[in-house]
Design an enzyme around this catalytic site. Sequence first.
Site, short mmCIF file in Angstrom:
data_model
loop_
_atom_site.label_atom_id
_atom_site.label_comp_id
_atom_site.label_asym_id
_atom_site.label_seq_id
_atom_site.Cartn_x
_atom_site.Cartn_y
_atom_site.Cartn_z
N PHE A 275 43.63 -48.65 -8.19
CA PHE A 275 44.22 -48.68 -9.54
C PHE A 275 43.14 -49.04 -10.54
O PHE A 275 42.57 -50.12 -10.50
CB PHE A 275 45.38 -49.68 -9.66
N ASP B 24 35.27 -52.92 -10.26
CA ASP B 24 36.32 -53.10 -11.26
C ASP B 24 36.92 -54.49 -11.04
O ASP B 24 37.76 -54.69 -10.17
CB ASP B 24 37.38 -52.00 -11.10
N LYS C 150 41.53 -57.74 -19.31
CA LYS C 150 42.62 -58.69 -19.10
C LYS C 150 42.28 -60.11 -19.58
O LYS C 150 42.34 -60.37 -20.76
CB LYS C 150 43.06 -58.64 -17.63
C1 PLP Z 1 44.93 -53.59 -15.27
C2 PLP Z 1 43.80 -52.92 -14.59
C3 PLP Z 1 43.11 -51.86 -15.21
C4 PLP Z 1 43.55 -51.24 -16.51
O1 PLP Z 1 43.56 -52.13 -17.58
P1 PLP Z 1 44.42 -51.76 -18.90
O2 PLP Z 1 44.04 -52.84 -19.87
O3 PLP Z 1 45.84 -51.78 -18.51
O4 PLP Z 1 43.97 -50.41 -19.33
C5 PLP Z 1 42.01 -51.34 -14.54
N1 PLP Z 1 41.63 -51.82 -13.35
C6 PLP Z 1 42.27 -52.83 -12.72
C7 PLP Z 1 41.78 -53.31 -11.41
C8 PLP Z 1 43.39 -53.40 -13.32
O5 PLP Z 1 44.06 -54.37 -12.68
#
Ligand code: PLP
Length: 404
Positions: free
Chosen positions: A142, A227, A256
């Site tokens: 994700f 990520d 985040k």
């Molecule tokens: C939440 C998340 C994203 C995307 O972030 P958004 O601010 O919702 O675009 C990308 N990678 C990971 C691992 C995430 O948990």
Amino acid sequence: MSSSVIDFLATERRLGTHNYEPIGVVLSRGEGVWVWDTEGNRYLDCLSAYSAVSQGHCHPKILAAMVEQAHRLTLTSRAFHNDQLAPFYEEIAALTGSHKVLPMNSGAEAVESAIKSVRKWGYEVKGVPDGQAEIIVCADNFHGRTLGIVGFSTDAETRKHFGPFAPGFKLIPFGDAAALEAAIMPNTVAFLVEPIQGEAGVIIPPAGYFTKVRELCTANNVMLVLDEIQTGLGRTGKLLAEQHEGVEADVTLLGKALSGGFYPVSAVLSNNEVLGTLKPGQHGSTFGGNPLACAVARAAMRVLVEEGMIENAARQGARFLEGLKDIRANTIRDVRGRGLMLAVELHPEAGRARRYCDALQAKGILAKDTHEHTIRIAPPLVITGDQVDWALERFATTLTQDFS
Ligand SMILES: *Cc1c(COP(=O)(O)O)cnc(C)c1O
């Protein structure tokens, strides 16, 4: 219309796009680990807005920084300099040991920006023939919701009827270093991966996986892009999840909790020449690096360190995990986690995780199911031992509840 007469759920159903399926609670206030609904009921937040509110709801120091900055200057665009960007660079680089920073807004934008920059690096530094760059990604990943990103998702709902998608991505299983070795080709520019797969259900790779991944990437001149949008900034009990593995990424993505939930702030961090390939006019964002975002992020990083939240995540995460493992319920298939990134996976026969989340809500806990059978637990990093114990009691009674 006054808020007391609006039927929030009906209005959302009527006017909103139905791209979420929220728990039936309407929140109007938050403080620390707690949130309150419009009726005044209090809940322990065990989602933390998917880890964006790690510093706790409405942290007073982040709030003060935001208000103070909002009175002075909010947005200049990058057409001019502003006096918050350089201090933000200094502080995030010092905190994470990075040499270059690219500020963006959402997590997905940070991922997109990383994809653009590793491709550019591939063509201009590694010497990959134009248009041939390949990026390796993992099954069940994700990384966000843009077209570029959903094109390499393996989740049917995420992709279906959104194509055609961009080429240049190769999928391998997560946690399988041999698969990475076999997938790397001369035109491979990067391996993009989550240290722990969050949305997939808090999937922790086998020990030694990332050591091997690091070796393979280094040996083949492939950029390791981690990520850490969800795992980073203390969530797993260390500043970055990569530290559990003793490796360093070439490119790290944060988002985040970088703003403590006040504002969308994300960043691409790199330790080498990757971000150096971007020249004026080649990438940008109107809001990226704006003074309000920078002031908020600076405060969010400061309180994370000054208030010992990372150490607290390690301590309370261990307590929470142990307590969950002690629950004797035949509904539970697996309990796992690192720091305060936890999950309870239920046996398929136990029914959907969603109904356990609904039952937890009735007991004063907000948690969210993921992938049908998994309850994810990720409270703010400011949670205390007593609050963990309070939550565990409620998890125990809920997980042993008979729904038949
Ligand atoms: C939440 C998340 C994203 C995307 O972030 P958004 O601010 O919702 O675009 C990308 N990678 C990971 C691992 C995430 O948990």
